[in-house]
Design a protein around this motif. Structure first.
Motif, mmCIF file in Angstrom:
data_model
loop_
_atom_site.group_PDB
_atom_site.id
_atom_site.type_symbol
_atom_site.label_atom_id
_atom_site.label_comp_id
_atom_site.label_asym_id
_atom_site.label_seq_id
_atom_site.Cartn_x
_atom_site.Cartn_y
_atom_site.Cartn_z
ATOM 1 N N UNK A 140 0.813 -1.222 0.000
ATOM 2 C CA UNK A 140 0.000 0.000 0.000
ATOM 3 C C UNK A 140 0.850 1.277 0.000
ATOM 4 N N UNK A 141 2.135 1.144 0.377
ATOM 5 C CA UNK A 141 3.011 2.316 0.312
ATOM 6 C C UNK A 141 3.730 2.401 -1.034
ATOM 7 N N UNK A 142 3.256 1.629 -2.008
ATOM 8 C CA UNK A 142 3.762 1.652 -3.378
ATOM 9 C C UNK A 142 5.201 1.141 -3.483
ATOM 10 N N UNK A 143 5.522 0.090 -2.697
ATOM 11 C CA UNK A 143 6.853 -0.513 -2.745
ATOM 12 C C UNK A 143 6.756 -2.017 -2.931
ATOM 13 N N UNK A 144 7.856 -2.594 -3.416
ATOM 14 C CA UNK A 144 8.040 -4.042 -3.486
ATOM 15 C C UNK A 144 9.434 -4.335 -2.961
ATOM 16 N N UNK A 145 9.681 -5.594 -2.648
ATOM 17 C CA UNK A 145 10.989 -5.989 -2.144
ATOM 18 C C UNK A 145 11.603 -7.039 -3.070
ATOM 19 N N UNK A 146 12.867 -6.831 -3.416
ATOM 20 C CA UNK A 146 13.633 -7.810 -4.190
ATOM 21 C C UNK A 146 14.936 -8.035 -3.441
ATOM 22 N N UNK A 147 15.177 -9.269 -3.041
ATOM 23 C CA UNK A 147 16.402 -9.617 -2.294
ATOM 24 C C UNK A 147 16.610 -8.693 -1.093
ATOM 25 N N UNK A 148 15.550 -8.456 -0.349
ATOM 26 C CA UNK A 148 15.562 -7.647 0.871
ATOM 27 C C UNK A 148 15.868 -6.170 0.629
ATOM 28 N N UNK A 149 15.718 -5.723 -0.603
ATOM 29 C CA UNK A 149 15.899 -4.315 -0.945
ATOM 30 C C UNK A 149 14.533 -3.787 -1.388
ATOM 31 N N UNK A 150 14.139 -2.642 -0.842
ATOM 32 C CA UNK A 150 12.832 -2.054 -1.143
ATOM 33 C C UNK A 150 12.942 -1.131 -2.359
ATOM 34 N N UNK A 151 11.929 -1.222 -3.236
ATOM 35 C CA UNK A 151 11.884 -0.401 -4.445
ATOM 36 C C UNK A 151 10.540 0.306 -4.542
ATOM 37 N N UNK A 152 10.565 1.572 -4.975
ATOM 38 C CA UNK A 152 9.346 2.322 -5.257
ATOM 39 C C UNK A 152 8.859 1.938 -6.642
ATOM 40 N N UNK A 153 7.544 1.769 -6.766
ATOM 41 C CA UNK A 153 6.936 1.479 -8.058
ATOM 42 C C UNK A 153 5.830 2.503 -8.304
ATOM 43 N N UNK A 154 5.385 2.661 -9.541
ATOM 44 C CA UNK A 154 4.296 3.611 -9.803
ATOM 45 C C UNK A 154 3.046 3.265 -8.987
ATOM 46 N N UNK A 155 2.373 4.304 -8.485
ATOM 47 C CA UNK A 155 1.217 4.119 -7.598
ATOM 48 C C UNK A 155 0.056 3.379 -8.239
ATOM 49 N N UNK A 156 -0.012 3.383 -9.557
ATOM 50 C CA UNK A 156 -1.128 2.708 -10.227
ATOM 51 C C UNK A 156 -1.127 1.204 -9.974
ATOM 52 N N UNK A 157 -0.005 0.665 -9.465
ATOM 53 C CA UNK A 157 0.092 -0.770 -9.229
ATOM 54 C C UNK A 157 -0.163 -1.179 -7.776
#
Length: 130
Positions: free
Chosen positions: A55-72
């Motif tokens: 809900x904060x518009x992030x995903x995690x890859x290998x324990x690193x957080x990434x911002x993604x576009x809010x539409x997702x």
């Protein structure tokens, strides 16, 4: 030694294909598919992971957080990347690339999102007699 290994491998009968790899290549040479483009070929070798966007518009890859576009937000997305180059990771959606970037936690906590409006509880009338 490597050249000799390759030669031996390609001229030895393989039970899975019923002939040598060299014979198989010679028989099917005309049917070999060529890459559509260098970009297509490069993209074919990218790692792919599926993640649900928080809900904060992030995903995690290998324990690193990434911002993604809010539409997702709240959707499952497919992320493609090279393991040694996460700076160029992207979401592939409907054939379009949507870049993602490492999360700056300070900036992320101040980002306005297209969520439902906040409820101002001070303006709600409540039963104080209860």
């Amino acid at each position: 030694m490597f050249t000799e290994y390759i030669r031996a491998y390609n001229t030895t009968m393989h039970s899975g294909i019923g002939c040598t790899p060299l014979d198989r290549y010679e028989k099917t040479r005309e049917n070999i598919r060529k890459p559509e483009s260098m970009e297509w070929l490069d993209e074919s070798f990218l790692n792919r992971v599926e993640r649900r966007v928080r809900k904060d518009s992030t995903v995690s890859i290998d324990k690193v957080s990434f911002d993604v576009p809010m539409q997702f937000i709240s959707q499952k997305v497919e992320i493609r990347y090279l393991p040694d180059d996460l700076d160029h990771a992207f979401i592939l959606y409907d054939g379009e690339h949507f870049p993602i970037r490492k999360t700056d936690r300070n900036a992320n906590c101040h980002t306005k999102r297209n969520n439902l409006p906040a409820i101002d509880y001070s303006k709600l009338k409540g039963d104080s007699d209860v």
